[in-house]
Design a protein around this motif. Structure first.
Motif, PDB file in Angstrom:
ATOM      1  N   ALA A 112      -8.581  -2.932   2.083  1.00  0.00           N
ATOM      2  CA  ALA A 112      -8.958  -1.558   2.437  1.00  0.00           C
ATOM      3  C   ALA A 112      -9.006  -1.372   3.947  1.00  0.00           C
ATOM      4  O   ALA A 112      -8.617  -0.313   4.469  1.00  0.00           O
ATOM      5  N   ALA A 158     -10.636  -7.102  -1.869  1.00  0.00           N
ATOM      6  CA  ALA A 158     -10.264  -5.679  -1.838  1.00  0.00           C
ATOM      7  C   ALA A 158     -10.773  -5.023  -0.560  1.00  0.00           C
ATOM      8  O   ALA A 158     -10.130  -4.108  -0.018  1.00  0.00           O
ATOM      9  N   LEU A 172       0.257   0.830  -4.648  1.00  0.00           N
ATOM     10  CA  LEU A 172      -0.635  -0.113  -5.298  1.00  0.00           C
ATOM     11  C   LEU A 172      -2.063   0.090  -4.793  1.00  0.00           C
ATOM     12  O   LEU A 172      -2.276   0.457  -3.638  1.00  0.00           O
ATOM     13  N   THR A 173      -3.034  -0.152  -5.632  1.00  0.00           N
ATOM     14  CA  THR A 173      -4.435  -0.009  -5.246  1.00  0.00           C
ATOM     15  C   THR A 173      -4.878  -1.235  -4.441  1.00  0.00           C
ATOM     16  O   THR A 173      -4.205  -2.272  -4.441  1.00  0.00           O
ATOM     17  N   ASP A 174      -6.029  -1.117  -3.797  1.00  0.00           N
ATOM     18  CA  ASP A 174      -6.561  -2.250  -3.031  1.00  0.00           C
ATOM     19  C   ASP A 174      -6.805  -3.453  -3.938  1.00  0.00           C
ATOM     20  O   ASP A 174      -6.545  -4.599  -3.550  1.00  0.00           O
ATOM     21  N   GLU A 175      -7.312  -3.209  -5.143  1.00  0.00           N
ATOM     22  CA  GLU A 175      -7.594  -4.298  -6.075  1.00  0.00           C
ATOM     23  C   GLU A 175      -6.314  -4.992  -6.523  1.00  0.00           C
ATOM     24  O   GLU A 175      -6.259  -6.224  -6.627  1.00  0.00           O
ATOM     25  N   GLN A 176      -5.265  -4.215  -6.782  1.00  0.00           N
ATOM     26  CA  GLN A 176      -3.991  -4.804  -7.193  1.00  0.00           C
ATOM     27  C   GLN A 176      -3.398  -5.659  -6.073  1.00  0.00           C
ATOM     28  O   GLN A 176      -2.920  -6.773  -6.310  1.00  0.00           O
ATOM     29  N   ARG A 182      -5.473  -1.200   5.237  1.00  0.00           N
ATOM     30  CA  ARG A 182      -4.887   0.071   4.791  1.00  0.00           C
ATOM     31  C   ARG A 182      -5.369   1.205   5.705  1.00  0.00           C
ATOM     32  O   ARG A 182      -4.580   2.034   6.160  1.00  0.00           O
ATOM     33  N   ALA A 226       0.835  -1.209   0.000  1.00  0.00           N
ATOM     34  CA  ALA A 226       0.000   0.000   0.000  1.00  0.00           C
ATOM     35  C   ALA A 226       0.865   1.252   0.000  1.00  0.00           C
ATOM     36  O   ALA A 226       0.552   2.242  -0.676  1.00  0.00           O
TER      37      ALA A 226
END
Length: 335
Positions: free
Chosen positions: A313, A309, A296-300, A316, A292
């Motif tokens: 999240a 995801a 990188l995104t939550d989906e990645q 994060r 994070a």
């Protein structure tokens, strides 16, 4: 249906062989070295076990246990799961084996099951395994028309699990570093877990052949059978390059051989700092927060570690965003 089942397991002395009366049945012979040959003595031992099984009253819980152990729902499980199930089915048999199935149609039997479970009250995890196994057995009985209700279903568990993900923070790494003579091969495993986010079972089996040319590690995860694609960021590349061997498993124990799950876990338990409140498994959450911070995104991240995801999240928000808010607040107050 009752063909003998032979399995092998590596040991220091060589291959160790186990002969079971049938798949999922009792072990009737052990040997080291060459694969055992089916002899008249082994056949007689198998026949004795079969006669004991046949002698069980058809309307008893022991009969239900025997039929469940011969079913594909039981024999199709992993060997480690079968070992655990066999232990608890044996304990169930010792207490309730001679009880008729009709008694399990009476909801008052639920109290007897709870009372039996409570002998492990000081070991909540074990106590919960007792009722979960009883529930699994009776549920199989329901599905196969042997009982009409599952009196063990929904028994409240004694072990309260904090489902929130934890991470290793700088203080935890400092505590490990402060342990005098902390073994380098354990630290190596902790660091690799921190840089890959792999489960312990997948981590110890990770091989150099799985380090791809396209800067990823492809791993078949044991728990879900899926694929984990781990990006080799500079920190992971440096860690991989910092070792002498380039074949076989990446992690090695003090003898230079591959770890076992129980081996690494037990050595870690012996050497971890006193009062340490993090596990090796918590390094998965640590890896998520690290990704994070890399943007990188939550989906990645979810695709990499095999989480949802939503779960990414949550961790994060708890560790990454919260830390940024605090840092920003301190900077404003200090201005």
């Amino acid at each position: 249906m009752h063909k003998m089942h032979i399995v092998s397991k590596p040991s220091k002395e060589g291959l160790r062989w186990y002969v079971y009366a049938w798949r999922g049945g009792p072990c009737i012979h052990k040997a080291i070295g060459a694969k055992p040959v089916i002899t008249p003595e082994l056949q007689r031992a198998r026949d004795i076990e079969l006669k004991a099984r046949i002698a069980v009253p058809a309307n008893s819980l022991d009969a239900l246990i025997a039929d469940y152990q011969a079913s594909p729902e039981y024999t199709g499980k992993k060997p480690s799961t079968i070992r655990d199930y066999r232990l608890w089915l044996t304990r169930i048999s010792e207490r309730f084996g001679a009880t008729t199935l009709g008694a399990f149609e009476d909801r008052r039997m639920r109290g007897d099951i709870i009372a039996w479970r409570n002998q492990w009250a000081e070991q909540p995890r074990s106590a919960d395994k007792a009722t979960v196994m009883m529930g699994t057995l009776l549920n199989w009985g329901m599905e196969n028309g042997r009982v009409s209700i599952n009196v063990a279903a929904g028994i409240k568990q004694l072990h309260n699990v904090n489902k929130s993900d934890k991470i290793w923070e700088p203080a935890h790494w400092k505590a490990v570093a402060a342990v005098k003579g902390f073994p380098a091969h354990i630290l190596d495993a902790l660091q690799l877990a921190n840089l890959t986010g792999l489960r312990l079972g997948d981590l110890i089996r990770l091989e150099w052949a799985q380090v791809g040319d396209q800067a990823v590690i492809v791993e078949r995860t044991r728990k879900r059978g899926g694929r984990a694609v781990i990006p080799i960021l500079p920190e992971l590349r440096a860690h991989l390059d910092n070792r002498e061997w380039r074949d076989g498993t990446i992690l090695r124990n003090s003898r230079g051989t591959s770890w076992t799950e129980s081996g690494l876990e037990s050595v870690w338990q012996r050497h971890k700092p006193n009062g340490f409140n993090r596990t090796i498994h918590d390094l998965r959450g640590t890896y998520v927060t690290w990704l994070a911070t890399k943007g990188l995104t939550d989906e990645q991240i979810a695709r990499i570690v095999g989480w949802t995801a939503k779960r990414v999240a949550e961790i994060r928000a708890r560790y990454v965003d919260e830390a940024r808010v605090i840092v920003s607040l301190v900077e404003r107050l200090s201005a």
